[in-house]
Design a protein around this motif. Structure first.
Motif, PDB file in Angstrom:
ATOM      1  N   GLU A 135     -30.220  27.514 -63.865  1.00  0.00           N
ATOM      2  CA  GLU A 135     -31.229  26.913 -64.753  1.00  0.00           C
ATOM      3  C   GLU A 135     -32.090  25.918 -63.962  1.00  0.00           C
ATOM      4  O   GLU A 135     -33.323  25.900 -64.101  1.00  0.00           O
ATOM      5  N   ALA A 136     -31.446  25.139 -63.114  1.00  0.00           N
ATOM      6  CA  ALA A 136     -32.188  24.148 -62.320  1.00  0.00           C
ATOM      7  C   ALA A 136     -33.191  24.854 -61.404  1.00  0.00           C
ATOM      8  O   ALA A 136     -34.333  24.388 -61.231  1.00  0.00           O
ATOM      9  N   ARG A 137     -32.765  25.967 -60.824  1.00  0.00           N
ATOM     10  CA  ARG A 137     -33.662  26.701 -59.927  1.00  0.00           C
ATOM     11  C   ARG A 137     -34.866  27.271 -60.701  1.00  0.00           C
ATOM     12  O   ARG A 137     -35.982  27.283 -60.219  1.00  0.00           O
ATOM     13  N   ILE A 138     -34.603  27.732 -61.924  1.00  0.00           N
ATOM     14  CA  ILE A 138     -35.699  28.292 -62.725  1.00  0.00           C
ATOM     15  C   ILE A 138     -36.679  27.182 -63.117  1.00  0.00           C
ATOM     16  O   ILE A 138     -37.899  27.387 -63.123  1.00  0.00           O
ATOM     17  N   ARG A 139     -36.146  25.996 -63.415  1.00  0.00           N
ATOM     18  CA  ARG A 139     -37.042  24.854 -63.715  1.00  0.00           C
ATOM     19  C   ARG A 139     -37.969  24.589 -62.525  1.00  0.00           C
ATOM     20  O   ARG A 139     -39.168  24.339 -62.683  1.00  0.00           O
ATOM     21  N   GLU A 140     -37.368  24.652 -61.349  1.00  0.00           N
ATOM     22  CA  GLU A 140     -38.134  24.424 -60.122  1.00  0.00           C
ATOM     23  C   GLU A 140     -39.196  25.528 -59.952  1.00  0.00           C
ATOM     24  O   GLU A 140     -40.352  25.246 -59.632  1.00  0.00           O
ATOM     25  N   LYS A 167     -43.238  24.976 -59.822  1.00  0.00           N
ATOM     26  CA  LYS A 167     -44.036  25.412 -58.662  1.00  0.00           C
ATOM     27  C   LYS A 167     -45.153  26.367 -59.083  1.00  0.00           C
ATOM     28  O   LYS A 167     -46.276  26.279 -58.598  1.00  0.00           O
ATOM     29  N   ALA A 168     -44.827  27.275 -59.986  1.00  0.00           N
ATOM     30  CA  ALA A 168     -45.789  28.333 -60.342  1.00  0.00           C
ATOM     31  C   ALA A 168     -46.826  27.859 -61.348  1.00  0.00           C
ATOM     32  O   ALA A 168     -47.983  28.297 -61.296  1.00  0.00           O
ATOM     33  N   ASP A 208     -52.957  34.503 -64.619  1.00  0.00           N
ATOM     34  CA  ASP A 208     -52.807  33.866 -63.298  1.00  0.00           C
ATOM     35  C   ASP A 208     -51.435  33.191 -63.184  1.00  0.00           C
ATOM     36  O   ASP A 208     -50.806  33.203 -62.130  1.00  0.00           O
ATOM     37  N   GLU A 209     -50.984  32.608 -64.290  1.00  0.00           N
ATOM     38  CA  GLU A 209     -49.658  31.970 -64.263  1.00  0.00           C
ATOM     39  C   GLU A 209     -48.550  33.017 -64.082  1.00  0.00           C
ATOM     40  O   GLU A 209     -47.574  32.790 -63.367  1.00  0.00           O
ATOM     41  N   LEU A 210     -48.721  34.162 -64.742  1.00  0.00           N
ATOM     42  CA  LEU A 210     -47.721  35.228 -64.551  1.00  0.00           C
ATOM     43  C   LEU A 210     -47.685  35.661 -63.084  1.00  0.00           C
ATOM     44  O   LEU A 210     -46.615  35.852 -62.507  1.00  0.00           O
ATOM     45  N   ASP A 213     -45.135  35.489 -57.668  1.00  0.00           N
ATOM     46  CA  ASP A 213     -45.198  35.062 -56.258  1.00  0.00           C
ATOM     47  C   ASP A 213     -44.025  34.150 -55.900  1.00  0.00           C
ATOM     48  O   ASP A 213     -43.428  34.281 -54.836  1.00  0.00           O
ATOM     49  N   VAL A 214     -43.708  33.223 -56.818  1.00  0.00           N
ATOM     50  CA  VAL A 214     -42.695  32.210 -56.514  1.00  0.00           C
ATOM     51  C   VAL A 214     -41.270  32.767 -56.615  1.00  0.00           C
ATOM     52  O   VAL A 214     -40.368  32.322 -55.890  1.00  0.00           O
ATOM     53  N   THR A 215     -41.069  33.749 -57.476  1.00  0.00           N
ATOM     54  CA  THR A 215     -39.691  34.183 -57.789  1.00  0.00           C
ATOM     55  C   THR A 215     -39.269  35.487 -57.107  1.00  0.00           C
ATOM     56  O   THR A 215     -38.195  36.010 -57.406  1.00  0.00           O
ATOM     57  N   GLY A 216     -40.114  36.016 -56.251  1.00  0.00           N
ATOM     58  CA  GLY A 216     -39.723  37.253 -55.574  1.00  0.00           C
ATOM     59  C   GLY A 216     -40.205  38.510 -56.268  1.00  0.00           C
ATOM     60  O   GLY A 216     -39.922  39.622 -55.806  1.00  0.00           O
ATOM     61  N   GLY A 217     -40.942  38.362 -57.360  1.00  0.00           N
ATOM     62  CA  GLY A 217     -41.459  39.537 -58.065  1.00  0.00           C
ATOM     63  C   GLY A 217     -42.491  40.282 -57.234  1.00  0.00           C
ATOM     64  O   GLY A 217     -42.451  41.505 -57.102  1.00  0.00           O
ATOM     65  N   THR A 218     -43.419  39.527 -56.630  1.00  0.00           N
ATOM     66  CA  THR A 218     -44.466  40.138 -55.810  1.00  0.00           C
ATOM     67  C   THR A 218     -43.848  40.810 -54.583  1.00  0.00           C
ATOM     68  O   THR A 218     -44.203  41.934 -54.225  1.00  0.00           O
TER      69      THR A 218
END
Lengths: 356, 231
Positions: free
Chosen positions: A121-126, A130-131, B179-181, B186-191
């Protein structure tokens, strides 16, 4: 003693659904195939019954179909959901209601996983920060839209113009209910009645005058299977599972089917068409199929809304024999008209499956 | 690479894999096992051996792609296993290692990835009428062919806000939200996942002597004999 024991067991299957204050998120599939069902969910629960249900244009998919088709990593799916939670927080809501069973399962799975693994959960918050520079609170309660209709079923019954009753005989209509796998098979305690005695739909049917049909494959999957339908080469899986259900329910002569998940009514309706065209077999009377409804459509019908406003013209299995049986009025010539009675021509008729 | 250790890093595997007693309850209730040559009991049993060679064979096989992720097995396992969750972890690893292109059903990840994520990133939802073609979905019936031919009018008639501003069904999702999606991907490894699937699929298409368009069509439509129990 035995009675008290049963009461205690039954209490495990109950859900204490909050009365009000809902942040609403739409379904990828229901929007496409049953857009009027989403309209009438809001029209009935928010506008007619006066409950507080809020929608923002900024919400999106939960990513559930992409996730269960194995095309995105788990963290991507979780962060998309975290964004939905952030929008809910920003709008000042604490309860989330979703129009989709896959979403309901997805939200539940994510919250349960975070409960067990707080570091995730903490990682997803981060990730979310970021995004998007957003922060979220977890919802106090996650409901499926049918949970709310179930909660308000008596209010709907009080306002009903029609009951699920054969107008000629006065007997209750025989209704098959199909819950959808991700409602309570993964987390039984999150569904009304759990996985063993799900009553979210049967409660509606009984409140509105119908009789629920029990049959051997009542809990079998409709056959969506994500990649098993989405990829053309795999659809044998999908139609075979639907076929298994219809063969099992056929001897019980149901009048109609009510469904929970957005995908199930599409598959149970369309695969009847395919089975009829491929094999010549139909499951209703006189060459018709068994009509399949969303819970919003059935609620709308008992409340007396126009069947074509409810979107029943988008079904491939004709609904008219059932409307006649209940005594619901409709204008056959208006079925395929557009806004302001614009002539949109008519769909072709199937070769085998009888339609109106 | 120790595949079992790799699987064990996946939260779905942590949740879905405990000691399996090989009772076969999962197989008895499984909608996939009913029709496909598929047996979730055997899959969990193979994983349980921790035999790297056997697990690698699974990762390269059609078998792991037969499951429909309905999770009926989760409800029924007497040991609280989730074979469907184990499958999700196996599929994830198969994709990460590029093994998915070794099987016919695994190669279907290419059209799935392209269509579903194209929809998410361009329209904000996994399914959208703009990319739902009747030729790919004849089972949607003549009624839906009619609806797609008149989609603006039909959706307006049924109260949707098709490609419109503000809330409502099938509305146009504002660009800042899309853009947020994309940023989330990009941030989570999806791209990175989309690029990985593209890279391995390109290599396989080349090996099979196909253009990417031919490969997409072939993987979407081709079904060899031998997958089903009655074949």
């Amino acid at each position: 003693m035995i009675y008290q024991g049963k009461q205690r067991i039954w209490s495990d299957y109950q859900k204490d659904i909050p009365a009000d204050g809902w942040f609403y998120v739409r379904s990828c599939i229901r929007q496409n195939f049953f857009p009027a069902s989403e309209k009438y969910f809001l029209a009935i629960c928010r506008d007619l019954l006066g409950h507080d249900i809020y929608e923002t244009e900024h919400h999106t998919t939960c990513g559930g179909i992409a996730y269960h088709s194995d095309t995105i990593p788990q963290e991507t799916a979780m962060t998309i959901v975290a964004r939905q939670f952030a929008l809910m927080k920003e709008a000042g809501y604490k309860n989330l209601v979703t129009s989709c069973i896959t979403s309901f399962g997805n939200y539940t799975e994510i919250l349960e996983t975070w409960r067990e693994y707080p570091e995730l959960e903490a990682r997803i918050r981060e990730n979310l920060w970021k995004a998007t520079r957003r922060e979220f609170d977890k919802p106090e309660y996650v409901a499926h839209a049918s949970d709310l209709v179930y909660k308000y079923r008596s209010e709907i019954a009080e306002r009903a113009r029609f009951r699920l009753v054969d107008k000629e005989t006065g007997l209750p209509l025989r209704i098959v209910e199909h819950i959808g796998c991700h409602y309570s098979k993964m987390f039984p305690h999150k569904g009304i009645g759990g996985a063993e005695y799900p009553c979210v739909l049967s409660g509606m049917v009984e409140s509105w005058g119908g009789e629920v049909v029990d049959y051997p494959e009542r809990r079998h999957c409709c056959g969506f299977g994500f990649r098993q339908y989405l990829v053309k080469a795999n659809r044998g899986y999908s139609v075979s599972n639907t076929h298994k259900k219809f063969e099992s329910m056929e001897p019980y002569h149901p009048d109609a089917i009510i469904t929970n998940c957005p995908g199930c009514p599409y598959f149970l309706d369309r695969w009847q068409y395919v089975i009829a065209e491929q094999t010549g077999k139909t499951y209703g009377r006189d060459g018709f199929g068994i009509p399949v409804f969303t819970y919003e459509e059935l609620a709308g019908l008992v409340l007396g809304y126009d069947p074509w406003d409810l979107g029943l013209q988008l079904h491939q299995v004709a609904v008219e024999p059932l409307l006649d049986k209940i005594g619901i009025e409709y204008d056959p010539s208006a079925k395929y008209l557009g806004v302001n009675k614009e002539d949109l021509l008519k769909p072709q008729m199937p070769t085998v499956l009888k339609c109106c | 690479m120790d595949y079992f250790e790799e699987l064990n890093k996946d939260y779905r595997f942590k949740e879905g894999f405990h000691t399996c007693i090989n009772c076969g309850t999962c197989t008895a209730v499984c909608p996939a096992a009913e029709f496909y040559k598929y047996d979730p009991r055997k899959i969990v049993s193979i994983v349980q051996t921790r035999d790297n060679g056997k697990i690698e064979s699974l990762l390269k096989s059609d078998t792991i792609w037969y499951c429909g992720e309905c999770m009926s097995c989760v409800t029924r396992c007497p040991r609280k296993n989730g074979p469907g969750l184990v499958i999700m972890a196996l599929r994830d690893l198969s994709i990460r290692l590029g093994f998915f292109t070794e099987s016919e059903k695994g190669r279907q990840i290419y059209p799935l990835t392209k269509v579903l994520n194209g929809n998410v990133l361009n329209y904000g939802y996994c399914v959208h009428p703009a990319t739902f073609a009747y030729k790919d979905h004849p089972e949607s019936g003549p009624v839906f062919e009619w609806a797609l031919d008149h989609k603006e009018q039909v959706y307006a008639r049924l109260g949707a806000n098709y490609r419109g501003k503000g809330p409502g069904a099938l509305r146009k999702i504002p660009q800042e939200d899309l853009d947020e999606l994309k940023a989330i991907y990009d941030v989570t490894g999806g791209t990175e996942r989309l690029e990985l699937v593209e890279k391995h699929s390109r290599a396989k298409a080349k090996e099979m002597g196909m253009t990417m368009e031919e490969y997409a069509e072939y993987t979407f439509t081709h079904c060899s004999t031998g997958h089903f129990n009655n074949e």
